[in-house]
Design a protein around this motif. Structure first.
Motif, PDB file in Angstrom:
ATOM      1  N   LEU A  65     -47.886  -1.457  32.506  1.00 34.29           N
ATOM      2  CA  LEU A  65     -46.724  -1.062  31.717  1.00 34.29           C
ATOM      3  C   LEU A  65     -45.645  -0.386  32.545  1.00 34.29           C
ATOM      4  O   LEU A  65     -44.555  -0.118  32.039  1.00 34.29           O
ATOM      5  N   LYS A  66     -45.926  -0.119  33.803  1.00 36.93           N
ATOM      6  CA  LYS A  66     -45.040   0.706  34.620  1.00 36.93           C
ATOM      7  C   LYS A  66     -43.616   0.182  34.682  1.00 36.93           C
ATOM      8  O   LYS A  66     -42.655   0.950  34.711  1.00 36.93           O
ATOM      9  N   SER A  67     -43.459  -1.130  34.677  1.00 31.57           N
ATOM     10  CA  SER A  67     -42.129  -1.702  34.883  1.00 31.57           C
ATOM     11  C   SER A  67     -41.173  -1.420  33.722  1.00 31.57           C
ATOM     12  O   SER A  67     -39.954  -1.481  33.906  1.00 31.57           O
ATOM     13  N   HIS A  68     -41.689  -1.138  32.543  1.00 32.38           N
ATOM     14  CA  HIS A  68     -40.784  -0.871  31.420  1.00 32.38           C
ATOM     15  C   HIS A  68     -41.169   0.377  30.634  1.00 32.38           C
ATOM     16  O   HIS A  68     -40.881   0.488  29.437  1.00 32.38           O
ATOM     17  N   THR A  69     -41.792   1.350  31.338  1.00 35.52           N
ATOM     18  CA  THR A  69     -42.183   2.602  30.698  1.00 35.52           C
ATOM     19  C   THR A  69     -41.647   3.783  31.489  1.00 35.52           C
ATOM     20  O   THR A  69     -41.645   3.757  32.726  1.00 35.52           O
ATOM     21  N   SER A  70     -41.215   4.805  30.772  1.00 36.91           N
ATOM     22  CA  SER A  70     -40.757   6.027  31.417  1.00 36.91           C
ATOM     23  C   SER A  70     -41.232   7.230  30.608  1.00 36.91           C
ATOM     24  O   SER A  70     -41.120   7.249  29.376  1.00 36.91           O
ATOM     25  N   ILE A  71     -41.803   8.199  31.297  1.00 31.67           N
ATOM     26  CA  ILE A  71     -42.239   9.428  30.644  1.00 31.67           C
ATOM     27  C   ILE A  71     -41.451  10.588  31.224  1.00 31.67           C
ATOM     28  O   ILE A  71     -41.167  10.617  32.421  1.00 31.67           O
ATOM     29  N   SER A  72     -41.074  11.525  30.366  1.00 32.99           N
ATOM     30  CA  SER A  72     -40.290  12.677  30.805  1.00 32.99           C
ATOM     31  C   SER A  72     -40.658  13.879  29.959  1.00 32.99           C
ATOM     32  O   SER A  72     -41.441  13.761  29.002  1.00 32.99           O
ATOM     33  N   ARG A  73     -40.082  15.028  30.296  1.00 33.25           N
ATOM     34  CA  ARG A  73     -40.384  16.224  29.512  1.00 33.25           C
ATOM     35  C   ARG A  73     -39.169  17.120  29.413  1.00 33.25           C
ATOM     36  O   ARG A  73     -38.237  17.039  30.227  1.00 33.25           O
ATOM     37  N   ASP A  74     -39.184  17.965  28.393  1.00 31.26           N
ATOM     38  CA  ASP A  74     -38.181  19.010  28.212  1.00 31.26           C
ATOM     39  C   ASP A  74     -38.955  20.316  28.071  1.00 31.26           C
ATOM     40  O   ASP A  74     -39.480  20.620  26.997  1.00 31.26           O
ATOM     41  N   THR A  75     -39.051  21.052  29.142  1.00 34.89           N
ATOM     42  CA  THR A  75     -39.871  22.265  29.120  1.00 34.89           C
ATOM     43  C   THR A  75     -39.285  23.339  28.219  1.00 34.89           C
ATOM     44  O   THR A  75     -40.028  24.161  27.683  1.00 34.89           O
ATOM     45  N   SER A  76     -37.969  23.318  28.018  1.00 35.89           N
ATOM     46  CA  SER A  76     -37.349  24.326  27.146  1.00 35.89           C
ATOM     47  C   SER A  76     -37.761  24.137  25.687  1.00 35.89           C
ATOM     48  O   SER A  76     -37.768  25.090  24.905  1.00 35.89           O
ATOM     49  N   LYS A  77     -38.103  22.897  25.339  1.00 35.51           N
ATOM     50  CA  LYS A  77     -38.534  22.594  23.974  1.00 35.51           C
ATOM     51  C   LYS A  77     -40.042  22.363  23.883  1.00 35.51           C
ATOM     52  O   LYS A  77     -40.561  22.120  22.792  1.00 35.51           O
ATOM     53  N   ASN A  78     -40.723  22.424  25.027  1.00 37.51           N
ATOM     54  CA  ASN A  78     -42.166  22.141  25.088  1.00 37.51           C
ATOM     55  C   ASN A  78     -42.471  20.768  24.495  1.00 37.51           C
ATOM     56  O   ASN A  78     -43.371  20.612  23.654  1.00 37.51           O
ATOM     57  N   GLN A  79     -41.705  19.805  24.949  1.00 39.18           N
ATOM     58  CA  GLN A  79     -41.841  18.427  24.479  1.00 39.18           C
ATOM     59  C   GLN A  79     -41.979  17.487  25.671  1.00 39.18           C
ATOM     60  O   GLN A  79     -41.468  17.750  26.756  1.00 39.18           O
ATOM     61  N   PHE A  80     -42.645  16.366  25.428  1.00 39.60           N
ATOM     62  CA  PHE A  80     -42.599  15.279  26.397  1.00 39.60           C
ATOM     63  C   PHE A  80     -42.351  13.980  25.647  1.00 39.60           C
ATOM     64  O   PHE A  80     -42.674  13.865  24.453  1.00 39.60           O
ATOM     65  N   SER A  81     -41.746  13.040  26.337  1.00 37.50           N
ATOM     66  CA  SER A  81     -41.248  11.850  25.679  1.00 37.50           C
ATOM     67  C   SER A  81     -41.644  10.580  26.408  1.00 37.50           C
ATOM     68  O   SER A  81     -41.944  10.598  27.604  1.00 37.50           O
ATOM     69  N   LEU A  82     -41.610   9.490  25.682  1.00 39.21           N
ATOM     70  CA  LEU A  82     -41.908   8.170  26.225  1.00 39.21           C
ATOM     71  C   LEU A  82     -40.782   7.233  25.859  1.00 39.21           C
ATOM     72  O   LEU A  82     -40.292   7.245  24.734  1.00 39.21           O
ATOM     73  N   GLN A  83     -40.372   6.447  26.826  1.00 41.46           N
ATOM     74  CA  GLN A  83     -39.445   5.360  26.553  1.00 41.46           C
ATOM     75  C   GLN A  83     -40.095   4.060  26.989  1.00 41.46           C
ATOM     76  O   GLN A  83     -40.588   3.951  28.112  1.00 41.46           O
ATOM     77  N   LEU A  84     -40.076   3.083  26.106  1.00 42.52           N
ATOM     78  CA  LEU A  84     -40.634   1.768  26.380  1.00 42.52           C
ATOM     79  C   LEU A  84     -39.524   0.749  26.144  1.00 42.52           C
ATOM     80  O   LEU A  84     -39.055   0.583  25.016  1.00 42.52           O
ATOM     81  N   SER A  85     -39.084   0.116  27.205  1.00 41.91           N
ATOM     82  CA  SER A  85     -37.936  -0.783  27.103  1.00 41.91           C
ATOM     83  C   SER A  85     -38.380  -2.216  26.827  1.00 41.91           C
ATOM     84  O   SER A  85     -39.532  -2.589  27.034  1.00 41.91           O
ATOM     85  N   SER A  86     -37.418  -2.996  26.344  1.00 43.11           N
ATOM     86  CA  SER A  86     -37.632  -4.429  26.114  1.00 43.11           C
ATOM     87  C   SER A  86     -38.889  -4.695  25.285  1.00 43.11           C
ATOM     88  O   SER A  86     -39.742  -5.503  25.667  1.00 43.11           O
ATOM     89  N   VAL A  87     -38.997  -4.012  24.172  1.00 43.47           N
ATOM     90  CA  VAL A  87     -40.209  -4.137  23.369  1.00 43.47           C
ATOM     91  C   VAL A  87     -40.322  -5.528  22.751  1.00 43.47           C
ATOM     92  O   VAL A  87     -39.318  -6.217  22.518  1.00 43.47           O
ATOM     93  N   THR A  88     -41.558  -5.934  22.508  1.00 47.54           N
ATOM     94  CA  THR A  88     -41.868  -7.188  21.833  1.00 47.54           C
ATOM     95  C   THR A  88     -42.818  -6.874  20.679  1.00 47.54           C
ATOM     96  O   THR A  88     -43.345  -5.763  20.588  1.00 47.54           O
ATOM     97  N   PRO A  89     -43.066  -7.839  19.800  1.00 43.59           N
ATOM     98  CA  PRO A  89     -44.026  -7.581  18.704  1.00 43.59           C
ATOM     99  C   PRO A  89     -45.397  -7.129  19.205  1.00 43.59           C
ATOM    100  O   PRO A  89     -46.120  -6.454  18.461  1.00 43.59           O
ATOM    101  N   GLU A  90     -45.744  -7.489  20.442  1.00 43.45           N
ATOM    102  CA  GLU A  90     -47.034  -7.060  21.002  1.00 43.45           C
ATOM    103  C   GLU A  90     -47.083  -5.548  21.254  1.00 43.45           C
ATOM    104  O   GLU A  90     -48.155  -4.998  21.520  1.00 43.45           O
ATOM    105  N   ASP A  91     -45.946  -4.878  21.196  1.00 43.88           N
ATOM    106  CA  ASP A  91     -45.913  -3.421  21.338  1.00 43.88           C
ATOM    107  C   ASP A  91     -46.118  -2.708  20.006  1.00 43.88           C
ATOM    108  O   ASP A  91     -46.121  -1.471  19.960  1.00 43.88           O
ATOM    109  N   THR A  92     -46.315  -3.459  18.945  1.00 39.72           N
ATOM    110  CA  THR A  92     -46.655  -2.860  17.652  1.00 39.72           C
ATOM    111  C   THR A  92     -48.001  -2.153  17.759  1.00 39.72           C
ATOM    112  O   THR A  92     -48.989  -2.753  18.184  1.00 39.72           O
ATOM    113  N   ALA A  93     -48.019  -0.871  17.389  1.00 44.74           N
ATOM    114  CA  ALA A  93     -49.244  -0.083  17.564  1.00 44.74           C
ATOM    115  C   ALA A  93     -49.067   1.281  16.919  1.00 44.74           C
ATOM    116  O   ALA A  93     -47.958   1.666  16.545  1.00 44.74           O
TER     117      ALA A  93
END
Length: 123
Positions: A65-93
Motif C-alpha cells: 500500500l506504500k505507493s498510495h498511503t500516507s500517515i501523519s500526526r498532529d501532536t497538538s490535537k493528539n491525533q494521527f491520520s491516514l490518507q489513501l489516494s486513488s481509491v477503488t471499490p477494493e478499498d471498501t472496508a
C-alpha cells in the motif's frame, strides 16, 4: 483508560483520496514505546495492517500500500491520520486505528483499538 476514535467519510468515490483521523484520549501519541497504526478489514476478509507512526514520528507502511498511503500526526490535537489516494471499490472496508507495542500483523501486540469506521468506495 485509553480510547481511540476514528472519523472520516463513510462514502468515497473511486479515484478520490480517503482521509481518516484517529483521535486518542487517555494517552499521548508521543509516549515512548508505542506505535499507532491503521488497520482495515474488507468485507468477508481478514485484518490488513496498512501503516503506523511511532512515538518519534517515524512512519512505516505496508509494502503493498506504500505507493498510495500516507500517515501523519498532529501532536497538538493528539491525533494521527491516514490518507489513501486513488481509491477503488477494493478499498471498501472497516478501518480501525489501534495502539501497539509494535507495528505489523502480530495482532496480539495491539492493546487498544478504535471501534472502527465503515468506508465504502462507490460511484
Amino acid at each position: 483508560q485509553v480510547q481511540l476514535q476514528e472519523s472520516g467519510p463513510g462514502l468515497v468515490k473511486p479515484s478520490q483520496t480517503l482521509s481518516l483521523t484517529c483521535t486518542v484520549s487517555g494517552a499521548s501519541i508521543t509516549t515512548y514505546y508505542y506505535y499507532w497504526s491503521w488497520i482495515r478489514q474488507p468485507p468477508g476478509k481478514g485484518l490488513e495492517w496498512m501503516a503506523a507512526i511511532g512515538s518519534d514520528g517515524s512512519t512505516y507502511y505496508s509494502p503493498s500500500l506504500k505507493s498510495h498511503t500516507s500517515i501523519s500526526r498532529d501532536t497538538s490535537k493528539n491525533q494521527f491520520s491516514l490518507q489513501l489516494s486513488s481509491v477503488t471499490p477494493e478499498d471498501t472496508a472497516v478501518y480501525y486505528c489501534a495502539r501497539g507495542a509494535d507495528y505489523g500483523t502480530y495482532w496480539s501486540d495491539y492493546d487498544y483499538w478504535g471501534q472502527g469506521t465503515q468506508v465504502t468506495v462507490s460511484s
